[in-house]
Design a protein around this motif. Structure first.
Motif, PDB file in Angstrom:
ATOM      1  N   ALA A  26       1.424  -1.315  -0.132  1.00 32.95           N
ATOM      2  CA  ALA A  26       0.163   0.343   0.029  1.00 32.95           C
ATOM      3  C   ALA A  26       0.539   1.121  -0.336  1.00 32.95           C
ATOM      4  O   ALA A  26       0.614   2.246   0.981  1.00 32.95           O
ATOM      5  CB  ALA A  26      -0.535   0.153   1.047  1.00 32.95           C
ATOM      6  N   PHE A  27       1.027   1.700  -1.603  1.00 35.08           N
ATOM      7  CA  PHE A  27       2.436   2.798  -1.060  1.00 35.08           C
ATOM      8  C   PHE A  27       1.388   4.244  -0.612  1.00 35.08           C
ATOM      9  O   PHE A  27       0.654   4.442  -1.871  1.00 35.08           O
ATOM     10  CB  PHE A  27       3.121   2.782  -2.817  1.00 35.08           C
ATOM     11  N   GLY A  28       1.814   5.261  -0.099  1.00 32.18           N
ATOM     12  CA  GLY A  28       1.074   6.144   0.097  1.00 32.18           C
ATOM     13  C   GLY A  28       0.494   5.966   1.989  1.00 32.18           C
ATOM     14  O   GLY A  28      -0.204   6.971   1.852  1.00 32.18           O
ATOM     15  N   ASN A  29      -0.022   5.196   1.598  1.00 29.96           N
ATOM     16  CA  ASN A  29      -0.715   4.199   3.071  1.00 29.96           C
ATOM     17  C   ASN A  29      -0.140   3.952   3.686  1.00 29.96           C
ATOM     18  O   ASN A  29       0.452   5.107   4.865  1.00 29.96           O
ATOM     19  CB  ASN A  29      -2.105   3.792   2.149  1.00 29.96           C
ATOM     20  N   TYR A  30       0.394   2.624   3.950  1.00 28.10           N
ATOM     21  CA  TYR A  30       0.793   1.963   5.440  1.00 28.10           C
ATOM     22  C   TYR A  30       2.769   2.005   4.880  1.00 28.10           C
ATOM     23  O   TYR A  30       2.824   2.109   5.413  1.00 28.10           O
ATOM     24  CB  TYR A  30       0.745   0.068   4.882  1.00 28.10           C
ATOM     25  N   THR A  31       3.129   1.788   3.877  1.00 30.13           N
ATOM     26  CA  THR A  31       4.115   2.461   3.085  1.00 30.13           C
ATOM     27  C   THR A  31       4.491   3.570   2.559  1.00 30.13           C
ATOM     28  O   THR A  31       4.396   4.609   2.036  1.00 30.13           O
ATOM     29  CB  THR A  31       4.816   1.986   1.369  1.00 30.13           C
ATOM     30  N   ARG A  32       5.411   4.556   3.850  1.00 27.49           N
ATOM     31  CA  ARG A  32       5.719   5.984   4.037  1.00 27.49           C
ATOM     32  C   ARG A  32       7.257   6.329   3.148  1.00 27.49           C
ATOM     33  O   ARG A  32       7.664   6.812   2.431  1.00 27.49           O
ATOM     34  CB  ARG A  32       5.279   6.526   4.740  1.00 27.49           C
ATOM     35  N   VAL A  33       8.099   5.561   4.361  1.00 25.95           N
ATOM     36  CA  VAL A  33       9.649   5.513   4.220  1.00 25.95           C
ATOM     37  C   VAL A  33       9.762   4.215   3.260  1.00 25.95           C
ATOM     38  O   VAL A  33      10.200   3.100   4.196  1.00 25.95           O
ATOM     39  CB  VAL A  33      10.032   5.884   5.419  1.00 25.95           C
ATOM     40  N   PHE A  90      12.628   1.849   8.177  1.00 20.37           N
ATOM     41  CA  PHE A  90      11.656   2.010   6.759  1.00 20.37           C
ATOM     42  C   PHE A  90      10.908   0.680   6.565  1.00 20.37           C
ATOM     43  O   PHE A  90      11.146  -0.752   6.415  1.00 20.37           O
ATOM     44  CB  PHE A  90      12.826   1.152   5.518  1.00 20.37           C
ATOM     45  N   GLU A  91       9.897   1.509   5.891  1.00 20.83           N
ATOM     46  CA  GLU A  91       8.494  -0.031   5.542  1.00 20.83           C
ATOM     47  C   GLU A  91       8.975  -0.684   4.801  1.00 20.83           C
ATOM     48  O   GLU A  91       8.769  -2.096   4.311  1.00 20.83           O
ATOM     49  CB  GLU A  91       7.457   0.862   5.186  1.00 20.83           C
ATOM     50  N   ALA A 126      18.687   6.176  -9.748  1.00 22.86           N
ATOM     51  CA  ALA A 126      17.663   6.556  -8.427  1.00 22.86           C
ATOM     52  C   ALA A 126      15.984   7.108  -9.321  1.00 22.86           C
ATOM     53  O   ALA A 126      15.114   7.602  -8.937  1.00 22.86           O
ATOM     54  CB  ALA A 126      17.528   8.255  -7.679  1.00 22.86           C
ATOM     55  N   SER A 127      16.046   6.230 -10.545  1.00 20.36           N
ATOM     56  CA  SER A 127      14.254   5.775 -11.028  1.00 20.36           C
ATOM     57  C   SER A 127      13.552   5.645 -10.143  1.00 20.36           C
ATOM     58  O   SER A 127      11.878   6.354  -9.777  1.00 20.36           O
ATOM     59  CB  SER A 127      14.496   5.821 -13.045  1.00 20.36           C
ATOM     60  N   PHE A 128      14.368   4.394  -9.514  1.00 20.85           N
ATOM     61  CA  PHE A 128      13.381   3.785  -8.970  1.00 20.85           C
ATOM     62  C   PHE A 128      12.653   4.721  -7.633  1.00 20.85           C
ATOM     63  O   PHE A 128      11.583   4.798  -7.425  1.00 20.85           O
ATOM     64  CB  PHE A 128      13.541   2.491  -8.163  1.00 20.85           C
ATOM     65  N   GLY A 129      13.575   5.943  -6.409  1.00 19.53           N
ATOM     66  CA  GLY A 129      12.772   6.785  -5.904  1.00 19.53           C
ATOM     67  C   GLY A 129      12.018   7.926  -6.504  1.00 19.53           C
ATOM     68  O   GLY A 129      11.382   8.369  -6.129  1.00 19.53           O
ATOM     69  N   ALA A 130      12.550   8.359  -7.720  1.00 20.51           N
ATOM     70  CA  ALA A 130      11.707  10.061  -8.321  1.00 20.51           C
ATOM     71  C   ALA A 130      10.560   8.810  -8.257  1.00 20.51           C
ATOM     72  O   ALA A 130       9.712   9.592  -8.265  1.00 20.51           O
ATOM     73  CB  ALA A 130      12.666   9.614  -9.233  1.00 20.51           C
ATOM     74  N   TYR A 131       9.969   7.744  -9.354  1.00 23.27           N
ATOM     75  CA  TYR A 131       8.543   7.565  -9.039  1.00 23.27           C
ATOM     76  C   TYR A 131       7.595   6.880  -8.410  1.00 23.27           C
ATOM     77  O   TYR A 131       6.813   7.281  -7.931  1.00 23.27           O
ATOM     78  CB  TYR A 131       8.069   6.351 -10.407  1.00 23.27           C
ATOM     79  N   LEU A 132       8.747   7.302  -7.140  1.00 16.07           N
ATOM     80  CA  LEU A 132       8.747   7.084  -6.044  1.00 16.07           C
ATOM     81  C   LEU A 132       7.583   8.467  -5.195  1.00 16.07           C
ATOM     82  O   LEU A 132       6.072   8.268  -4.470  1.00 16.07           O
ATOM     83  CB  LEU A 132       8.494   5.914  -4.554  1.00 16.07           C
ATOM     84  N   LEU A 133       8.284   9.634  -5.561  1.00 18.98           N
ATOM     85  CA  LEU A 133       7.428  10.164  -4.800  1.00 18.98           C
ATOM     86  C   LEU A 133       5.758  10.855  -5.359  1.00 18.98           C
ATOM     87  O   LEU A 133       5.406  11.533  -4.521  1.00 18.98           O
ATOM     88  CB  LEU A 133       8.629  11.175  -5.563  1.00 18.98           C
ATOM     89  N   VAL A 162       5.164   8.594  -1.456  1.00 22.89           N
ATOM     90  CA  VAL A 162       6.384   7.789  -0.900  1.00 22.89           C
ATOM     91  C   VAL A 162       7.785   8.777  -0.811  1.00 22.89           C
ATOM     92  O   VAL A 162       8.021   9.372  -1.874  1.00 22.89           O
ATOM     93  CB  VAL A 162       6.688   6.602  -1.499  1.00 22.89           C
ATOM     94  N   VAL A 163       8.624   8.917   0.852  1.00 20.92           N
ATOM     95  CA  VAL A 163       9.242   9.329   0.963  1.00 20.92           C
ATOM     96  C   VAL A 163      10.648   8.519   0.488  1.00 20.92           C
ATOM     97  O   VAL A 163      10.696   7.682   1.807  1.00 20.92           O
ATOM     98  CB  VAL A 163       9.798  10.062   2.015  1.00 20.92           C
ATOM     99  N   PRO A 164      11.143   8.270  -0.380  1.00 24.71           N
ATOM    100  CA  PRO A 164      12.500   7.110  -0.670  1.00 24.71           C
ATOM    101  C   PRO A 164      13.761   8.023  -0.451  1.00 24.71           C
ATOM    102  O   PRO A 164      14.139   9.246  -0.060  1.00 24.71           O
ATOM    103  CB  PRO A 164      11.789   7.222  -2.164  1.00 24.71           C
ATOM    104  N   LEU A 165      15.037   6.973   0.020  1.00 21.56           N
ATOM    105  CA  LEU A 165      15.947   7.297   0.343  1.00 21.56           C
ATOM    106  C   LEU A 165      17.006   6.696  -0.502  1.00 21.56           C
ATOM    107  O   LEU A 165      16.886   4.772  -0.100  1.00 21.56           O
ATOM    108  CB  LEU A 165      16.584   7.308   1.489  1.00 21.56           C
ATOM    109  N   SER A 166      17.674   7.505  -1.459  1.00 20.02           N
ATOM    110  CA  SER A 166      18.680   6.668  -2.216  1.00 20.02           C
ATOM    111  C   SER A 166      19.890   6.266  -1.923  1.00 20.02           C
ATOM    112  O   SER A 166      20.357   7.651  -1.829  1.00 20.02           O
ATOM    113  CB  SER A 166      18.560   6.956  -3.894  1.00 20.02           C
ATOM    114  N   ILE A 167      20.580   5.543  -2.071  1.00 16.78           N
ATOM    115  CA  ILE A 167      21.969   5.605  -1.415  1.00 16.78           C
ATOM    116  C   ILE A 167      22.437   4.543  -2.492  1.00 16.78           C
ATOM    117  O   ILE A 167      21.977   3.761  -2.619  1.00 16.78           O
ATOM    118  CB  ILE A 167      21.908   4.956   0.064  1.00 16.78           C
ATOM    119  N   ALA A 168      24.134   4.775  -2.431  1.00 17.29           N
ATOM    120  CA  ALA A 168      24.724   4.227  -3.237  1.00 17.29           C
ATOM    121  C   ALA A 168      26.080   4.138  -3.001  1.00 17.29           C
ATOM    122  O   ALA A 168      26.747   5.414  -2.320  1.00 17.29           O
ATOM    123  CB  ALA A 168      25.069   3.946  -5.118  1.00 17.29           C
TER     124      ALA A 168
END
Length: 543
Positions: free
Chosen positions: A271-278, A340-341, A287-294, A298-304
């Motif tokens: 449930a993106f944006g409901n249960y899953t927020r972080v 993180f969820e 960071a395309s995965f995080g870019a489309y989660l926004l 959803v607030v993503p944190l992309s690390i590498a």
């Protein structure tokens, strides 16, 4: 004729004005001297009280030694005038406060100060950053000061990060086989960075969000290594003066949006944006995965890590996606437990089963009770002997961690972490990895080594029982009671008060400063507290 010309000259308006001005000046000079030289002149005071209309100066009839008064201000005088009795002000009742004067918003204890001085600003000082070392500022003789400037760093240091590019410290490492060189190695005292890192040549104002999600200026991140290496995987392309991001990736060839849809169908409870927020995206690439989660609230944190593709984090930040340089190696990552969820890894090139799964144990520490681990990699779907062995190792490890394989579909496998410790306590004796000791602090992360044990889940459910978004933004979590701080009874009230305070401040920013028109994207909060500032900022600027 000559005499007539001379008379005409004296009759000109300019000469007449000069003569008149001179006459008036002499008149005032004479009158001033006359009044000042008469020591017996009275100064009359008009009173507003009834019955008394005119009063005489209290100094009438007294004589003053003007010469002695003047001599007090002359430094080359031999004789000293008699000292004058000057009333001494009472001693300060708080001398320590005067000694603790702070120039800045942080006091001597490192706390935010409400009483501070910003110092004086000299408008004559011009900001012109060359490689000069000193400048003079100040207009008067007594207010001159030398201000030392930082020099500009060499062009080769354009992407220098002090704690990651410390070559001297990296050379002293006993081993680098586990990725130690990608971890933090901050310079010793007096060896810190002492120059200003220059921007890339031709740097331009970043494109505003949401346009920046799909394209950025080439001059701002002038690298083509990823274009060359990943050109056929739909990650990134170069078109004239811009980089473009089609939204693809190595494992989501049909685009990040379709990939997120697939995950949602595989496990609807995410449930993106409901249960899953972080969400934490490990080995994020561009960071395309995080870019489309926004766009899914959803607030993503992309690390590498900063490896051969060192510019990938720069791409993420330039696009407007929260990102940090971080590596799974030998130390805990700088995030608290149960943060993180979902933790996601798509071909992140990490050997999760090495050293009996110590890296996956770190994932387990950071993942919320009941949270999910999504893995998209070749061992999930390819039927080659070496890859099938890796898959079996992963299944064995996750089973010992009490993770449940919720769904495996195509090239994605999703596990769920248990919500309590029941499974851990019911395992056979001697099964590894063991549970961590009761006194282990899972939130101790600053230069803390990885631990080969399973982080215990709080027995009271703290961390798992979060409120759904957006009510979660203003609901004090139960876990707040476990955080080490002075206030205990009033923690929830402090949480609400801080949220209300920052909500009013941010509303003022949006109204008065027109923040929405500025289109700010990347903001760093250096004193997060309860997180009221960034949460209110994101909420206000999105509504």
């Amino acid at each position: 004729m000559k005499a007539s010309a001379g008379l005409d000259l004296f009759k000109t308006p300019l000469v007449l004005k000069i003569a008149g001005f001179t006459l008036i000046t002499l008149t005032f000079f004479y009158l001033g001297k006359h009044w000042s030289s008469n020591g017996d002149q009275q100064v009359l005071f008009f009173s507003s009280s009834p019955g008394t209309s005119v009063g005489v100066s209290p100094n009438y009839g007294k004589s003053f030694n003007v010469t002695a008064l003047i001599a007090q201000n002359q430094t080359d005088t031999v004789s000293e005038p008699e000292p004058t009795q000057v009333p001494v002000p009472p001693a300060s009742t708080s001398p320590a406060k005067e000694l603790d004067r702070t120039f800045g918003i942080i006091d001597g204890d490192g706390k935010m100060s409400d009483d501070f001085e910003v110092g004086e600003v000299d408008p004559e000082v011009v900001e012109n950053w060359g490689n000069e070392t000193e400048i003079d500022s100040g207009a008067g003789e007594g207010s001159r000061a030398k201000v030392k400037r930082f020099e500009l760093c060499p062009e080769s240091m354009r992407e220098y990060i002090p704690c990651l590019d410390n070559v001297e410290a990296i050379k002293k490492l006993k081993s680098t086989e586990k990725g130690e060189r990608f971890e933090r190695h901050c310079p010793e005292k007096e060896k810190e960075l002492n120059c200003l890192v220059p921007p890339p040549k031709g740097y331009r104002q970043p494109l505003p969000w949401p346009r920046s999600r799909d394209e950025v200026w080439f001059s701002n991140v002038p690298h083509t290594r990823l274009v060359d290496d990943k050109g056929g995987q739909n990650w990134i392309t170069k078109a004239k003066d811009k980089f473009r991001f089609p939204g693809g990736g190595t494992q989501f060839i049909h685009g990040a949006d379709q990939y997120l849809d697939q995950i949602s169908k595989m496990v609807p409870d995410i449930a993106f944006g409901n249960y899953t927020r972080v969400v934490l995206d490990v080995g994020c690439g561009v960071a395309s995965f995080g870019a489309y989660l926004l766009s899914r609230d959803v607030v993503p944190l992309s690390i590498a890590p900063k490896d051969v593709h060192e510019n990938q984090i720069q791409f993420a930040l330039e696009r407007g996606v929260p990102a940090m340089v971080a590596a799974f190696a030998t130390h805990r990552l700088l995030y608290p437990s149960q943060a993180f969820e979902i933790i996601h890894c798509s071909r992140c090139r990490i050997n999760w089963t090495r050293d009996d799964g110590i890296l996956l144990l770190e994932v387990n520490r950071m993942m919320r009770a009941g949270g999910y681990f999504a893995w998209a990699a070749q061992p999930v779907y390819k039927h080659e002997q070496a890859l099938e062995e890796q898959w079996e190792e992963m299944l064995n490890l996750t089973t010992r961690l009490c993770w449940e394989l919720v769904k495996k579909e195509g090239y994605i496998a999703i596990w769920q972490k248990p919500k309590n410790n029941n499974c851990y306590l019911s395992r056979d004796e001697g099964v590894s990895p063991p549970l961590c000791d009761q006194d282990d602090d899972p939130d101790k992360v600053w230069y803390a080594d990885l631990k080969p044990c399973i982080t215990r889940i709080p027995e009271n459910g703290y961390g798992a029982n979060v409120t759904a978004w957006p009510a979660r933004l203003h609901t004090p979590p139960d876990r707040l009671q476990s955080i080490q701080m002075d206030a205990y009874i009033s923690r929830k009230e402090l949480f609400k008060a801080e949220s209300k305070y920052w909500s009013e401040i941010i509303s003022g920013y949006v109204r008065a400063w027109h923040w929405k028109q500025l289109k700010l994207r990347n903001v760093l909060d250096m004193k997060a507290g309860f997180g009221g500032y960034p949460s209110c900022l994101s909420y206000a600027c999105s509504n």
